[in-house]
Design a protein around this motif. Structure first.
Motif, PDB file in Angstrom:
ATOM      1  N   ILE A 181     -49.836  56.408 -84.832  1.00  0.00           N
ATOM      2  CA  ILE A 181     -49.084  57.133 -83.805  1.00  0.00           C
ATOM      3  C   ILE A 181     -48.362  56.157 -82.879  1.00  0.00           C
ATOM      4  O   ILE A 181     -47.193  56.368 -82.522  1.00  0.00           O
ATOM      5  N   ALA A 182     -49.043  55.062 -82.503  1.00  0.00           N
ATOM      6  CA  ALA A 182     -48.397  54.037 -81.676  1.00  0.00           C
ATOM      7  C   ALA A 182     -47.198  53.442 -82.403  1.00  0.00           C
ATOM      8  O   ALA A 182     -46.128  53.242 -81.813  1.00  0.00           O
ATOM      9  N   GLY A 183     -47.366  53.196 -83.716  1.00  0.00           N
ATOM     10  CA  GLY A 183     -46.264  52.662 -84.513  1.00  0.00           C
ATOM     11  C   GLY A 183     -45.080  53.611 -84.547  1.00  0.00           C
ATOM     12  O   GLY A 183     -43.919  53.176 -84.479  1.00  0.00           O
ATOM     13  N   THR A 184     -45.358  54.907 -84.631  1.00  0.00           N
ATOM     14  CA  THR A 184     -44.285  55.904 -84.580  1.00  0.00           C
ATOM     15  C   THR A 184     -43.529  55.788 -83.265  1.00  0.00           C
ATOM     16  O   THR A 184     -42.293  55.846 -83.236  1.00  0.00           O
ATOM     17  N   GLY A 185     -44.289  55.608 -82.175  1.00  0.00           N
ATOM     18  CA  GLY A 185     -43.660  55.420 -80.863  1.00  0.00           C
ATOM     19  C   GLY A 185     -42.813  54.160 -80.807  1.00  0.00           C
ATOM     20  O   GLY A 185     -41.712  54.160 -80.229  1.00  0.00           O
ATOM     21  N   TYR A 186     -43.287  53.075 -81.416  1.00  0.00           N
ATOM     22  CA  TYR A 186     -42.506  51.837 -81.442  1.00  0.00           C
ATOM     23  C   TYR A 186     -41.160  52.051 -82.128  1.00  0.00           C
ATOM     24  O   TYR A 186     -40.115  51.569 -81.659  1.00  0.00           O
ATOM     25  N   PHE A 187     -41.189  52.772 -83.262  1.00  0.00           N
ATOM     26  CA  PHE A 187     -39.944  53.028 -83.995  1.00  0.00           C
ATOM     27  C   PHE A 187     -39.022  53.973 -83.223  1.00  0.00           C
ATOM     28  O   PHE A 187     -37.807  53.773 -83.180  1.00  0.00           O
ATOM     29  N   ILE A 188     -39.590  55.003 -82.595  1.00  0.00           N
ATOM     30  CA  ILE A 188     -38.775  55.968 -81.837  1.00  0.00           C
ATOM     31  C   ILE A 188     -38.051  55.285 -80.687  1.00  0.00           C
ATOM     32  O   ILE A 188     -36.859  55.541 -80.448  1.00  0.00           O
ATOM     33  N   PHE A 189     -38.751  54.414 -79.975  1.00  0.00           N
ATOM     34  CA  PHE A 189     -38.164  53.785 -78.780  1.00  0.00           C
ATOM     35  C   PHE A 189     -37.545  52.416 -79.060  1.00  0.00           C
ATOM     36  O   PHE A 189     -37.209  51.680 -78.132  1.00  0.00           O
TER      37      PHE A 189
ATOM     38  N   LEU B  47     -42.853  47.281 -87.107  1.00  0.00           N
ATOM     39  CA  LEU B  47     -43.796  47.335 -88.223  1.00  0.00           C
ATOM     40  C   LEU B  47     -44.958  46.369 -88.013  1.00  0.00           C
ATOM     41  O   LEU B  47     -46.129  46.736 -88.203  1.00  0.00           O
ATOM     42  N   LEU B  48     -44.646  45.144 -87.597  1.00  0.00           N
ATOM     43  CA  LEU B  48     -45.682  44.143 -87.331  1.00  0.00           C
ATOM     44  C   LEU B  48     -46.611  44.603 -86.207  1.00  0.00           C
ATOM     45  O   LEU B  48     -47.841  44.483 -86.310  1.00  0.00           O
ATOM     46  N   LEU B  49     -46.017  45.162 -85.154  1.00  0.00           N
ATOM     47  CA  LEU B  49     -46.807  45.656 -84.025  1.00  0.00           C
ATOM     48  C   LEU B  49     -47.679  46.855 -84.428  1.00  0.00           C
ATOM     49  O   LEU B  49     -48.782  47.016 -83.923  1.00  0.00           O
ATOM     50  N   THR B  50     -47.181  47.675 -85.346  1.00  0.00           N
ATOM     51  CA  THR B  50     -47.965  48.818 -85.842  1.00  0.00           C
ATOM     52  C   THR B  50     -49.198  48.324 -86.585  1.00  0.00           C
ATOM     53  O   THR B  50     -50.310  48.820 -86.355  1.00  0.00           O
ATOM     54  N   ILE B  51     -49.020  47.348 -87.465  1.00  0.00           N
ATOM     55  CA  ILE B  51     -50.148  46.775 -88.214  1.00  0.00           C
ATOM     56  C   ILE B  51     -51.161  46.146 -87.253  1.00  0.00           C
ATOM     57  O   ILE B  51     -52.375  46.324 -87.400  1.00  0.00           O
ATOM     58  N   LEU B  52     -50.655  45.433 -86.240  1.00  0.00           N
ATOM     59  CA  LEU B  52     -51.524  44.804 -85.239  1.00  0.00           C
ATOM     60  C   LEU B  52     -52.281  45.861 -84.437  1.00  0.00           C
ATOM     61  O   LEU B  52     -53.480  45.713 -84.180  1.00  0.00           O
ATOM     62  N   THR B  53     -51.611  46.952 -84.077  1.00  0.00           N
ATOM     63  CA  THR B  53     -52.248  48.037 -83.321  1.00  0.00           C
ATOM     64  C   THR B  53     -53.344  48.708 -84.142  1.00  0.00           C
ATOM     65  O   THR B  53     -54.409  49.028 -83.616  1.00  0.00           O
ATOM     66  N   ILE B  54     -53.097  48.913 -85.432  1.00  0.00           N
ATOM     67  CA  ILE B  54     -54.122  49.501 -86.316  1.00  0.00           C
ATOM     68  C   ILE B  54     -55.329  48.570 -86.407  1.00  0.00           C
ATOM     69  O   ILE B  54     -56.477  49.018 -86.295  1.00  0.00           O
ATOM     70  N   ALA B  55     -55.064  47.264 -86.608  1.00  0.00           N
ATOM     71  CA  ALA B  55     -56.157  46.290 -86.750  1.00  0.00           C
ATOM     72  C   ALA B  55     -57.005  46.216 -85.487  1.00  0.00           C
ATOM     73  O   ALA B  55     -58.247  46.194 -85.553  1.00  0.00           O
ATOM     74  N   ILE B  56     -56.361  46.222 -84.329  1.00  0.00           N
ATOM     75  CA  ILE B  56     -57.094  46.130 -83.063  1.00  0.00           C
ATOM     76  C   ILE B  56     -57.681  47.490 -82.678  1.00  0.00           C
ATOM     77  O   ILE B  56     -58.714  47.562 -82.021  1.00  0.00           O
TER      78      ILE B  56
ATOM     79  N   GLY C 202     -59.384  48.627 -78.598  1.00  0.00           N
ATOM     80  CA  GLY C 202     -58.529  49.778 -78.874  1.00  0.00           C
ATOM     81  C   GLY C 202     -57.041  49.473 -78.855  1.00  0.00           C
ATOM     82  O   GLY C 202     -56.610  48.358 -78.537  1.00  0.00           O
ATOM     83  N   PRO C 203     -56.212  50.473 -79.192  1.00  0.00           N
ATOM     84  CA  PRO C 203     -54.767  50.272 -79.335  1.00  0.00           C
ATOM     85  C   PRO C 203     -54.028  49.983 -78.028  1.00  0.00           C
ATOM     86  O   PRO C 203     -52.950  49.419 -78.051  1.00  0.00           O
ATOM     87  N   TRP C 204     -54.621  50.367 -76.900  1.00  0.00           N
ATOM     88  CA  TRP C 204     -53.966  50.097 -75.619  1.00  0.00           C
ATOM     89  C   TRP C 204     -53.763  48.593 -75.419  1.00  0.00           C
ATOM     90  O   TRP C 204     -52.853  48.168 -74.693  1.00  0.00           O
ATOM     91  N   PHE C 205     -54.591  47.790 -76.072  1.00  0.00           N
ATOM     92  CA  PHE C 205     -54.501  46.330 -75.970  1.00  0.00           C
ATOM     93  C   PHE C 205     -53.156  45.821 -76.495  1.00  0.00           C
ATOM     94  O   PHE C 205     -52.721  44.728 -76.148  1.00  0.00           O
ATOM     95  N   VAL C 206     -52.498  46.620 -77.339  1.00  0.00           N
ATOM     96  CA  VAL C 206     -51.193  46.246 -77.887  1.00  0.00           C
ATOM     97  C   VAL C 206     -50.072  47.044 -77.221  1.00  0.00           C
ATOM     98  O   VAL C 206     -49.085  46.467 -76.766  1.00  0.00           O
ATOM     99  N   TRP C 207     -50.215  48.387 -77.148  1.00  0.00           N
ATOM    100  CA  TRP C 207     -49.072  49.183 -76.705  1.00  0.00           C
ATOM    101  C   TRP C 207     -48.745  49.021 -75.221  1.00  0.00           C
ATOM    102  O   TRP C 207     -47.573  49.140 -74.826  1.00  0.00           O
ATOM    103  N   ILE C 208     -49.732  48.708 -74.380  1.00  0.00           N
ATOM    104  CA  ILE C 208     -49.436  48.500 -72.949  1.00  0.00           C
ATOM    105  C   ILE C 208     -48.629  47.220 -72.732  1.00  0.00           C
ATOM    106  O   ILE C 208     -47.611  47.252 -72.029  1.00  0.00           O
ATOM    107  N   PRO C 209     -49.014  46.071 -73.338  1.00  0.00           N
ATOM    108  CA  PRO C 209     -48.144  44.887 -73.208  1.00  0.00           C
ATOM    109  C   PRO C 209     -46.738  45.105 -73.788  1.00  0.00           C
ATOM    110  O   PRO C 209     -45.754  44.605 -73.234  1.00  0.00           O
TER     111      PRO C 209
END
Length: 196
Positions: free
Chosen positions: A58-66, A72-81, A88-95
């Protein structure tokens, strides 16, 4: 948390066998108890992994929308974290969101912030209770209460520990109730036999 997790994984079998040796229940009840105990623990762990993957997607979808660079790299990183407890994913999407504000893309930054707060974060509240309750046959409301109570008592790690503790307490109470019920039946049969 990670130190405790390390030793729990390393010495978990020893602790499991020790607890079995202390159990006051009959062998049949004891086996059911420890099987249910394992089911509860595995369901919470599986719930953490599934929720982390869904939140990352879902975070990756947001990255692509905005239009976030390297989405794609950030989506993979968000899934891994996302599958790691506490972080959790906030560690990636907030920065990433802060980065959008810094480079002057205020509209995209506000959009991702709203997207993150109302979609990414709420997945945990909705999906995790469903997964845990389905696998352990415990009501979703009880799992949700465990998550909220755990969050207040233990902080972020309480989202995992809270439902576990509540499920274990309910399991022990249920086994105690069944044990009492069985003892009452046995006692009643003895009394009936004596009456003849």
């Amino acid at each position: 948390f990670f130190i405790i997790l390390f030793y729990a994984l390393r010495d978990g079998e020893k602790a499991y066998n020790y607890l079995k040796s202390l159990s006051p229940f009959k062998k049949e009840i004891q086996e059911k108890f420890f099987q249910h105990f394992k089911d509860i623990t595995s369901s919470v762990i599986i719930g953490q992994i599934v929720v982390g993957i869904i939140q990352g997607i879902i975070a990756g979808t947001g990255y692509f929308i905005f239009g976030v660079p390297n989405a794609l790299l950030l989506t993979i990183l968000t899934i891994a974290i996302g599958v790691i407890p506490i972080i959790g994913p906030w560690f990636v999407w907030i920065p990433v969101d802060i980065y959008l504000f810094v480079i002057g893309r205020t509209g995209a930054g506000i959009g991702l912030l709203i997207f993150g707060l109302f979609l990414i974060n709420w997945v945990d509240t909705i999906v995790r209770p469903l997964i845990v309750s389905k696998r352990t046959q415990i009501n979703s409301a009880i799992v949700l209460i465990g998550m909220i109570g755990g969050l207040f008592v233990f902080g972020l790690i309480g989202l995992i520990i809270g439902p576990l503790i509540l499920a274990y307490i309910l399991l022990v109470l249920e086994l105690y109730r069944k044990q009492q019920f069985d003892d009452d039946i046995i006692f009643k049969k003895i009394e009936d036999y004596r009456s003849y």
